[in-house]
Design an enzyme around this catalytic site. Structure first.
Site, PDB file in Angstrom:
ATOM      1  N   THR A 166       0.826  -1.204   0.599  1.00 17.13           N
ATOM      2  CA  THR A 166      -0.148  -0.133  -0.219  1.00 17.13           C
ATOM      3  C   THR A 166       0.948   1.399   0.335  1.00 17.13           C
ATOM      4  OG1 THR A 166      -1.490  -1.258   0.981  1.00 17.13           O
ATOM      5  CG2 THR A 166      -2.081   1.082   1.611  1.00 17.13           C
ATOM      6  N   VAL A 188     -13.633  -4.713   2.140  1.00 19.04           N
ATOM      7  CA  VAL A 188     -12.702  -3.159   1.800  1.00 19.04           C
ATOM      8  C   VAL A 188     -12.090  -3.195   2.413  1.00 19.04           C
ATOM      9  CG1 VAL A 188     -13.006  -0.775   2.280  1.00 19.04           C
ATOM     10  CG2 VAL A 188     -14.870  -2.410   0.917  1.00 19.04           C
ATOM     11  N   GLY A 189     -10.551  -2.732   3.191  1.00 24.11           N
ATOM     12  CA  GLY A 189      -9.756  -2.911   4.062  1.00 24.11           C
ATOM     13  C   GLY A 189     -10.010  -1.374   4.967  1.00 24.11           C
ATOM     14  N   ASP A 190      -9.240  -1.204   5.256  1.00 25.08           N
ATOM     15  CA  ASP A 190      -8.733   0.083   6.465  1.00 25.08           C
ATOM     16  C   ASP A 190      -8.478   1.464   5.440  1.00 25.08           C
ATOM     17  OD1 ASP A 190      -5.652  -0.979   6.156  1.00 25.08           O
ATOM     18  OD2 ASP A 190      -4.966  -0.078   7.824  1.00 25.08           O
ATOM     19  N   THR A 241      -0.203   1.279   6.787  1.00 25.50           N
ATOM     20  CA  THR A 241       0.191  -0.035   6.779  1.00 25.50           C
ATOM     21  C   THR A 241      -0.451  -1.412   6.514  1.00 25.50           C
ATOM     22  OG1 THR A 241       0.715  -1.003   4.368  1.00 25.50           O
ATOM     23  CG2 THR A 241       1.962   0.496   5.716  1.00 25.50           C
ATOM     24  N   GLY A 242      -0.874  -2.484   6.147  1.00 28.61           N
ATOM     25  CA  GLY A 242      -0.436  -3.721   7.148  1.00 28.61           C
ATOM     26  C   GLY A 242      -2.003  -4.877   7.177  1.00 28.61           C
ATOM     27  N   GLY A 283      -5.483  -5.087   7.109  1.00 29.50           N
ATOM     28  CA  GLY A 283      -6.689  -3.823   7.238  1.00 29.50           C
ATOM     29  C   GLY A 283      -7.605  -3.812   8.977  1.00 29.50           C
TER      30      GLY A 283
HETATM   31  N1  ASP Z   1      -3.584  -2.026   4.681  1.00 29.10           N
HETATM   32  C1  ASP Z   1      -4.339  -2.937   3.548  1.00 29.10           C
HETATM   33  C2  ASP Z   1      -5.706  -3.409   3.447  1.00 29.10           C
HETATM   34  O1  ASP Z   1      -6.001  -4.449   4.175  1.00 29.10           O
HETATM   35  C3  ASP Z   1      -3.580  -3.807   2.959  1.00 29.10           C
HETATM   36  C4  ASP Z   1      -1.881  -3.239   3.024  1.00 29.10           C
HETATM   37  O2  ASP Z   1      -1.616  -2.024   3.635  1.00 29.10           O
HETATM   38  O3  ASP Z   1      -0.935  -4.197   2.490  1.00 29.10           O
HETATM   39  O4  ASP Z   1      -6.219  -3.443   2.568  1.00 29.10           O
END
Ligand code: ASP
Length: 330
Positions: free
Chosen positions: A196, A225-227, A247-248, A250
């Site tokens: 991300t 849908v993520g964060d 990022t991570g 979500g």
């Molecule tokens: N946070 C993002 C999600 O969960 C993914 C990512 O940051 O790698 O959609």
């Protein structure tokens, strides 16, 4: 006598102007960016790949910094920085996004203005070339904060944003890792790599803006849908505290409300940006989540904690040089 008075007045006016300009120039400004967290370790990196990432992250920092240096606003710096990363296949946002279980790119993005607490977000986007620009459009040209899927795309079209086929986002590399992921459960887990992108900027006027853009998680269920597009989870900005982009994994970031939690610790507990962000990343870890955040406070202090093996990240603050890092410690 009159001419002397006139020139004295002019001199006074001139010196007030000079003081004002130099005071304005003293105001700290800067930009912090990330290009995703995950298993980013030196052993898995070729020197070519490493320099590709370093060069792109530097270019992004310099682009954002130049906007701020000439007095541009934090929102413009954040949007331009994120657009550049969306256009690069190196990151999991825009071109190069990871794919859903059905093999399509579904993108999410959000942006927030710390001056007014206005925010905009778009989720489930399949045809808008730069989702971060759509997020900004939602913020500035609609009465809403979040729009999704075909409705958001219709709104993008009406406002003249560049539209593309879904194939535009799908790079050969992502397609191959998707194919591997379908084949083996083992690979499925590995393919959940992050990437991300996000940016936080502080302009000369003291305004903070933050934005995040992503393709989400590899093999995510269509419609997930993520964060990243959720204000308070993946993105938050408030001139009185700080700006954050996350990022991570979500799902964990949403459950903790990571970005707003960091801002609240500063607001209610008077914590430093470093302590607040480290505490919240610890909470994410305790719940079982992984990832990181980039943060910039109203004084121009930077914090970039993460609990993964690496995170593409960098900052460029007034009076300094661009700094780019990707592994733990460097
Ligand atoms: N946070 C993002 C999600 O969960 C993914 C990512 O940051 O790698 O959609």
């Amino acid at each position: 006598m009159k001419t002397i008075m006139k020139s004295a007045k002019l001199i006074i006016l001139f010196s007030i102007l000079v003081t004002f300009i130099s005071l304005a120039q003293d105001n700290k400004f800067g930009i912090v960016i990330h290009g995703g967290a995950g298993r980013i370790v030196k052993e898995n990196m070729t020197p070519e790949r490493e320099s590709e990432y370093t060069a792109k992250l530097k270019e992004v920092l310099e682009t954002g910094y130049k906007i701020l240096e000439r007095g541009g606003n934090a929102l413009d710096a954040v949007e331009s920085a994120i657009r550049l990363m969306e256009d690069s296949p190196l990151f999991n946002a825009g071109k190069g996004a990871v794919l859903t279980e059905k093999g399509a790119a579904e993108l999410d993005a959000s942006i927030m203005d710390g001056k007014t607490l206005s925010a905009g977000a778009a989720a489930g986007i399949k045809h808008v070339k730069n989702p971060i620009t759509l997020a900004r459009l939602v913020m500035e040209k609609s009465p809403h904060v979040m729009m999704i899927s075909s409705g958001a795309e219709e709104f993008a079209k009406q406002n003249g944003l560049e539209m593309v086929d879904n194939e535009y986002f799908i790079t050969k590399e992502r397609w191959e890792s998707y194919q591997r992921a379908i084949k083996r459960e083992e690979e499925r887990k590995k393919a959940e790599k992050h990437g991300t992108v996000g940016a936080v900027a502080l302009d000369k006027e003291g305004n903070i803006a933050a934005g995040t853009s992503t393709g989400g998680m590899m093999m995510k269920k269509f419609g997930r849908v993520g964060d990243a597009p959720i204000i308070g989870a993946g993105t938050y900005a408030n001139n009185n505290t700080c700006g954050v982009s996350a990022t991570g994994s979500g799902e964990y970031f949403i459950r903790i409300g990571v970005a707003k939690d960091i801002s609240s610790l500063i607001e209610y507990k008077g914590m430093s940006i470093k302590d607040a962000s480290e505490e919240v990343i610890k909470k994410v870890g305790n719940l079982g989540g992984s990832g990181g955040v980039i943060c910039l406070d109203k004084f121009g202090n930077v914090a970039m904690p993460f609990n993964t093996e690496g995170m593409y990240r960098g900052f460029y603050l007034s009076g300094g040089q661009p700094v780019v890092k990707m592994y733990k410690g460097n």
